[in-house]
Scaffold this active site. Structure first.
Site, PDB file in Angstrom:
ATOM      1  N   LYS A  45      39.868  42.164  42.066  1.00  0.00           N
ATOM      2  CA  LYS A  45      40.418  42.693  43.434  1.00  0.00           C
ATOM      3  C   LYS A  45      41.703  42.787  43.289  1.00  0.00           C
ATOM      4  O   LYS A  45      42.725  42.637  44.326  1.00  0.00           O
ATOM      5  CB  LYS A  45      40.202  41.440  44.866  1.00  0.00           C
ATOM      6  CG  LYS A  45      38.829  41.133  44.841  1.00  0.00           C
ATOM      7  CD  LYS A  45      37.634  42.499  44.496  1.00  0.00           C
ATOM      8  CE  LYS A  45      37.853  43.336  45.831  1.00  0.00           C
ATOM      9  NZ  LYS A  45      36.896  44.689  45.213  1.00  0.00           N
ATOM     10  N   HIS A 105      37.455  41.543  33.651  1.00  0.00           N
ATOM     11  CA  HIS A 105      37.854  40.509  34.449  1.00  0.00           C
ATOM     12  C   HIS A 105      37.876  39.253  33.408  1.00  0.00           C
ATOM     13  O   HIS A 105      38.285  38.120  34.460  1.00  0.00           O
ATOM     14  CB  HIS A 105      37.244  40.141  35.697  1.00  0.00           C
ATOM     15  CG  HIS A 105      37.201  41.352  36.880  1.00  0.00           C
ATOM     16  ND1 HIS A 105      38.177  41.958  37.025  1.00  0.00           N
ATOM     17  CD2 HIS A 105      35.992  41.870  37.557  1.00  0.00           C
ATOM     18  CE1 HIS A 105      38.051  42.979  37.856  1.00  0.00           C
ATOM     19  NE2 HIS A 105      36.628  42.794  38.306  1.00  0.00           N
ATOM     20  N   SER A 135      41.377  39.731  49.777  1.00  0.00           N
ATOM     21  CA  SER A 135      40.608  40.910  49.042  1.00  0.00           C
ATOM     22  C   SER A 135      39.302  40.284  48.535  1.00  0.00           C
ATOM     23  O   SER A 135      38.267  40.868  48.691  1.00  0.00           O
ATOM     24  CB  SER A 135      41.444  41.502  48.348  1.00  0.00           C
ATOM     25  OG  SER A 135      40.652  42.764  47.779  1.00  0.00           O
TER      26      SER A 135
END
Ligand code: A3P
Length: 291
Positions: A45, A105, A135
């Site tokens: 995010k 990620h 988020s």
């Protein structure tokens, strides 16, 4: 998939993860990077999709690919493994483009070593913790491939404890920041800078990548990566993913700096700031929570 089937988090080598990111671990660790690969690394995010779309347009322009392939097919998500046929490593292995743009990620210590051996370029995007948390909260609400978000206060506590998929935000941003000191081919960017002046950040990105787009190309990239344009673009807005329920919250949600102010209570903010000071006391990274 119903709510009960949402993946559970567990401790994986000291980092909270879910099985869809660890099931392919051996293949992932053996993944063969190529020298011209560009790794897009972020905490979830932080602006992954935005920078992916920018890079894809910079390298390949507005082609048929852009118009027909969703972003997750143009830029494979390396560690994602849902089924043998829905596997990031496999997708990357068969990607026809050169260079390959690959998303991850992973905290820095989990990145397959071939990326370092091949001296690949890495673009890291970091986002201030407060907006990143907000988020992530809405993302877990709407995405059935993530653990349930719980209520806001619960999520807030878990974020500070680092009980998030891909581990603590604090370790992630600092780990990649430290890596940059010994591995200079990391371009470390900030979401807030991108919001403040996208054109300037694209210029910096181009210097790092050795690209010199014409004024017209740059205009095309800027136009195609504005929030409103990406929100409408079915090949960039994740509307093709059945596990995401946009009636709960759209993927392209707000795209702003400072939305945390609409979520954090005064007490939460004080608690967060105190805890943040402690956790970030040895860090030299400066984040902005407003622009
Ligand atoms: P919000 O939830 O705050 O709106 P990621 O791609 O890493 O999952 O990050 C998603 C976040 O980036 C979302 O934040 C999304 O709206 C924002 N985002 C995506 N494209 C953007 C753009 N072109 N401009 C600004 N923000 C963007």
């Amino acid at each position: 998939m119903d709510a009960l089937a949402r993946p559970e988090m567990f401790d994986f080598q000291g980092v909270s993860m879910t099985n869809i990111f660890t099931d392919n671990w051996e293949n992932l660790q053996k993944f063969q990077a190529r020298p011209d690969d560009i790794l897009i690394a972020t905490y979830p995010k932080a602006g992954t999709t935005w920078v992916s779309q920018i890079l894809d347009l910079l390298w390949f322009g507005q082609t048929e690919r852009q118009k027909t392939l969703p972003i997750h097919e143009r830029v494979p998500f390396l560690e994602l493994h849902i089924l043998p046929d829905m596997s990031g490593t496999k997708q990357a292995d068969t990607l026809p483009t050169s260079p390959r743009l690959i998303k991850t990620h992973l905290p820095v210590q989990f990145v397959p070593k071939s990326f370092w051996e091949q001296n690949c370029r890495v673009v890291y995007v970091a986002r201030n913790a407060k907006d990143n948390m907000v988020s992530y909260f809405h993302f877990n609400r709407m995405n059935k491939l993530q653990p349930p978000a719980g209520d806001w206060d619960d999520f807030f506590q878990q974020f500070m404890k680092g009980k998030m998929v891909f581990g603590p935000w604090y370790d992630h941003v600092n780990g990649w920041w430290k890596k940059k000191q010994t591995y200079p081919k990391i371009h470390y960017m900030f979401y807030e800078d991108m919001i403040e002046d996208t054109g300037r950040e694209i210029d910096n990105l181009c210097s790092f990548l050795g690209l010199s787009p014409s004024a017209e190309e740059k205009k095309m990239v800027l136009g195609g990566t504005q929030f409103d344009s990406m929100k409408k673009n079915q090949m960039a807005n994740y509307s093709t993913i059945a596990e995401m329920d946009f009636t709960i919250s759209p993927f392209m949600r707000k795209g702003k700096v400072g939305d945390w102010k609409n979520h954090f209570t005064v007490a939460q903010n004080e608690k967060f700031d105190e805890d943040y000071k402690q956790k970030m006391k040895d860090s030299t990274i400066q984040f902005r929570t407003e622009v």
